[in-house]
Design a protein around this motif. Structure first.
Motif, PDB file in Angstrom:
ATOM      1  N   VAL A 120      16.827  -1.044   4.018  1.00 12.05           N
ATOM      2  CA  VAL A 120      17.312  -1.347   2.664  1.00 12.05           C
ATOM      3  C   VAL A 120      17.080  -0.182   1.701  1.00 12.05           C
ATOM      4  CG1 VAL A 120      17.076  -3.834   2.989  1.00 12.05           C
ATOM      5  CG2 VAL A 120      15.188  -2.560   1.946  1.00 12.05           C
ATOM      6  N   GLY A 121      16.752   0.991   2.246  1.00 11.00           N
ATOM      7  CA  GLY A 121      16.627   2.183   1.419  1.00 11.00           C
ATOM      8  C   GLY A 121      15.336   2.308   0.633  1.00 11.00           C
ATOM      9  N   ARG A 122      14.287   1.644   1.083  1.00 11.88           N
ATOM     10  CA  ARG A 122      12.982   1.727   0.422  1.00 11.88           C
ATOM     11  C   ARG A 122      12.074   2.649   1.228  1.00 11.88           C
ATOM     12  NH1 ARG A 122      13.260   0.343  -4.532  1.00 11.88           N
ATOM     13  NH2 ARG A 122      11.026   0.006  -4.500  1.00 11.88           N
ATOM     14  N   PHE A 123      10.944   3.009   0.655  1.00  7.21           N
ATOM     15  CA  PHE A 123      10.004   3.912   1.301  1.00  7.21           C
ATOM     16  C   PHE A 123       9.056   3.168   2.230  1.00  7.21           C
ATOM     17  CE2 PHE A 123      11.145   6.008  -2.675  1.00  7.21           C
ATOM     18  CZ  PHE A 123      11.586   7.226  -2.178  1.00  7.21           C
ATOM     19  N   GLU A 124       8.740   3.819   3.347  1.00  3.75           N
ATOM     20  CA  GLU A 124       7.753   3.261   4.266  1.00  3.75           C
ATOM     21  C   GLU A 124       6.374   3.301   3.629  1.00  3.75           C
ATOM     22  OE1 GLU A 124       7.708   4.491   8.381  1.00  3.75           O
ATOM     23  OE2 GLU A 124       9.692   5.370   8.096  1.00  3.75           O
ATOM     24  N   ARG A 125       5.501   2.461   4.096  1.00  4.22           N
ATOM     25  CA  ARG A 125       4.109   2.430   3.646  1.00  4.22           C
ATOM     26  C   ARG A 125       3.221   2.770   4.831  1.00  4.22           C
ATOM     27  NH1 ARG A 125       2.941  -0.779  -1.288  1.00  4.22           N
ATOM     28  NH2 ARG A 125       4.797  -0.401  -2.519  1.00  4.22           N
ATOM     29  N   PRO A 126       2.226   3.620   4.648  1.00  3.15           N
ATOM     30  CA  PRO A 126       1.359   3.984   5.780  1.00  3.15           C
ATOM     31  C   PRO A 126       0.507   2.817   6.287  1.00  3.15           C
ATOM     32  CG  PRO A 126       0.578   5.017   3.754  1.00  3.15           C
ATOM     33  CD  PRO A 126       1.882   4.330   3.433  1.00  3.15           C
ATOM     34  N   GLU A 127       0.167   1.901   5.422  1.00  5.08           N
ATOM     35  CA  GLU A 127      -0.594   0.730   5.855  1.00  5.08           C
ATOM     36  C   GLU A 127       0.299  -0.498   5.706  1.00  5.08           C
ATOM     37  OE1 GLU A 127      -0.755   1.345   1.689  1.00  5.08           O
ATOM     38  OE2 GLU A 127      -1.791   2.619   3.076  1.00  5.08           O
ATOM     39  N   SER A 128      -0.060  -1.545   6.403  1.00  7.07           N
ATOM     40  CA  SER A 128       0.730  -2.769   6.374  1.00  7.07           C
ATOM     41  C   SER A 128       0.463  -3.525   5.072  1.00  7.07           C
ATOM     42  CB  SER A 128       0.382  -3.654   7.571  1.00  7.07           C
ATOM     43  OG  SER A 128       1.188  -4.800   7.574  1.00  7.07           O
ATOM     44  N   THR A 129       1.402  -3.474   4.165  1.00  4.60           N
ATOM     45  CA  THR A 129       1.277  -4.190   2.899  1.00  4.60           C
ATOM     46  C   THR A 129       2.511  -5.061   2.687  1.00  4.60           C
ATOM     47  OG1 THR A 129       2.290  -2.366   1.671  1.00  4.60           O
ATOM     48  CG2 THR A 129      -0.103  -2.382   1.804  1.00  4.60           C
ATOM     49  N   ALA A 130       2.320  -6.132   1.942  1.00  2.00           N
ATOM     50  CA  ALA A 130       3.437  -7.032   1.638  1.00  2.00           C
ATOM     51  C   ALA A 130       4.483  -6.297   0.795  1.00  2.00           C
ATOM     52  CB  ALA A 130       2.920  -8.259   0.893  1.00  2.00           C
ATOM     53  N   PHE A 131       5.673  -6.846   0.748  1.00  2.00           N
ATOM     54  CA  PHE A 131       6.755  -6.237  -0.014  1.00  2.00           C
ATOM     55  C   PHE A 131       6.531  -6.375  -1.516  1.00  2.00           C
ATOM     56  CE2 PHE A 131       8.983  -7.429   3.977  1.00  2.00           C
ATOM     57  CZ  PHE A 131       9.384  -6.158   4.354  1.00  2.00           C
ATOM     58  N   THR A 132       6.893  -5.338  -2.260  1.00  4.16           N
ATOM     59  CA  THR A 132       6.874  -5.390  -3.719  1.00  4.16           C
ATOM     60  C   THR A 132       8.079  -6.205  -4.187  1.00  4.16           C
ATOM     61  OG1 THR A 132       8.233  -3.405  -3.936  1.00  4.16           O
ATOM     62  CG2 THR A 132       5.814  -3.095  -3.868  1.00  4.16           C
ATOM     63  N   LYS A 133       8.092  -6.551  -5.464  1.00  3.98           N
ATOM     64  CA  LYS A 133       9.250  -7.271  -6.014  1.00  3.98           C
ATOM     65  C   LYS A 133      10.523  -6.442  -5.851  1.00  3.98           C
ATOM     66  CE  LYS A 133       8.965 -10.324  -9.468  1.00  3.98           C
ATOM     67  NZ  LYS A 133       8.788 -10.866 -10.828  1.00  3.98           N
ATOM     68  N   GLU A 134      10.403  -5.136  -6.058  1.00  4.83           N
ATOM     69  CA  GLU A 134      11.573  -4.262  -5.940  1.00  4.83           C
ATOM     70  C   GLU A 134      12.093  -4.222  -4.506  1.00  4.83           C
ATOM     71  OE1 GLU A 134       8.710  -3.517  -7.510  1.00  4.83           O
ATOM     72  OE2 GLU A 134       9.431  -3.570  -9.582  1.00  4.83           O
ATOM     73  N   SER A 135      11.182  -4.176  -3.535  1.00  6.72           N
ATOM     74  CA  SER A 135      11.598  -4.193  -2.129  1.00  6.72           C
ATOM     75  C   SER A 135      12.231  -5.532  -1.780  1.00  6.72           C
ATOM     76  CB  SER A 135      10.404  -3.930  -1.204  1.00  6.72           C
ATOM     77  OG  SER A 135       9.966  -2.598  -1.331  1.00  6.72           O
ATOM     78  N   LEU A 136      11.649  -6.626  -2.264  1.00 11.46           N
ATOM     79  CA  LEU A 136      12.239  -7.944  -2.023  1.00 11.46           C
ATOM     80  C   LEU A 136      13.636  -8.034  -2.629  1.00 11.46           C
ATOM     81  CD1 LEU A 136       9.162 -10.283  -2.523  1.00 11.46           C
ATOM     82  CD2 LEU A 136      10.477  -9.985  -0.413  1.00 11.46           C
ATOM     83  N   ALA A 137      13.820  -7.457  -3.810  1.00 10.95           N
ATOM     84  CA  ALA A 137      15.144  -7.456  -4.444  1.00 10.95           C
ATOM     85  C   ALA A 137      16.148  -6.693  -3.578  1.00 10.95           C
ATOM     86  CB  ALA A 137      15.064  -6.857  -5.842  1.00 10.95           C
ATOM     87  N   ALA A 138      15.712  -5.568  -3.001  1.00 10.29           N
ATOM     88  CA  ALA A 138      16.594  -4.789  -2.125  1.00 10.29           C
ATOM     89  C   ALA A 138      16.932  -5.580  -0.860  1.00 10.29           C
ATOM     90  CB  ALA A 138      15.936  -3.457  -1.769  1.00 10.29           C
ATOM     91  N   ILE A 139      15.973  -6.317  -0.324  1.00 12.80           N
ATOM     92  CA  ILE A 139      16.221  -7.144   0.859  1.00 12.80           C
ATOM     93  C   ILE A 139      17.197  -8.267   0.505  1.00 12.80           C
ATOM     94  CG2 ILE A 139      15.180  -8.674   2.573  1.00 12.80           C
ATOM     95  CD1 ILE A 139      12.579  -6.955   2.218  1.00 12.80           C
TER      96      ILE A 139
END
Length: 93
Positions: A16-35
Motif C-alpha cells: 500500500v506504499g507505506r514504509f517498512e518497520r524494523p520491529e513488529s509494530t501495529a499499523f498506524t492510523k495512516e497505514s490503516l487508511a492506506a489499507i
C-alpha cells in the motif's frame, strides 16, 4: 518458511506504499487508511475514523467479518487476518 506477523505487516505496508518497520509494530492510523483504500473500504481521509473502525472495515471487505462493526476489531490484526489481507492485496503483498 512460515511468515511472521512482522513479515506480513511489512508486506502489506509495501503493497500500500507505506514504509517498512524494523520491529513488529501495529499499523498506524495512516497505514490503516492506506489499507482501507487498497481493499476498497471507503473512509473520510480528511477526518480519519478510529483504528477499530478501519480494522473492522478492512476485515469486512476481505471477508473475515460479517459486517464492519468496530466492536469486533478493537485489537491489532491477528496473523490469520493479516494473511487474508495480504491475499486480498495479491502478489504485491
Amino acid at each position: 518458511m512460515t511468515k511472521t506477523v512482522g513479515d506480513l505487516r511489512n508486506e502489506i505496508r509495501r503493497a500500500v506504499g507505506r514504509f517498512e518497520r524494523p520491529e513488529s509494530t501495529a499499523f498506524t492510523k495512516e497505514s490503516l487508511a492506506a489499507i482501507c483504500d487498497a481493499v476498497g473500504y471507503d473512509i473520510d481521509t480528511s477526518d480519519l475514523p478510529s483504528k477499530s473502525r478501519m480494522r473492522a472495515g478492512v476485515l469486512w471487505t476481505v471477508g473475515v467479518l460479517e459486517d464492519d462493526d468496530p466492536g469486533e476489531a478493537e485489537r491489532p490484526f491477528r496473523k490469520s487476518e493479516l494473511e487474508a489481507i495480504a491475499a486480498e492485496l495479491g502478489d504485491d503483498a
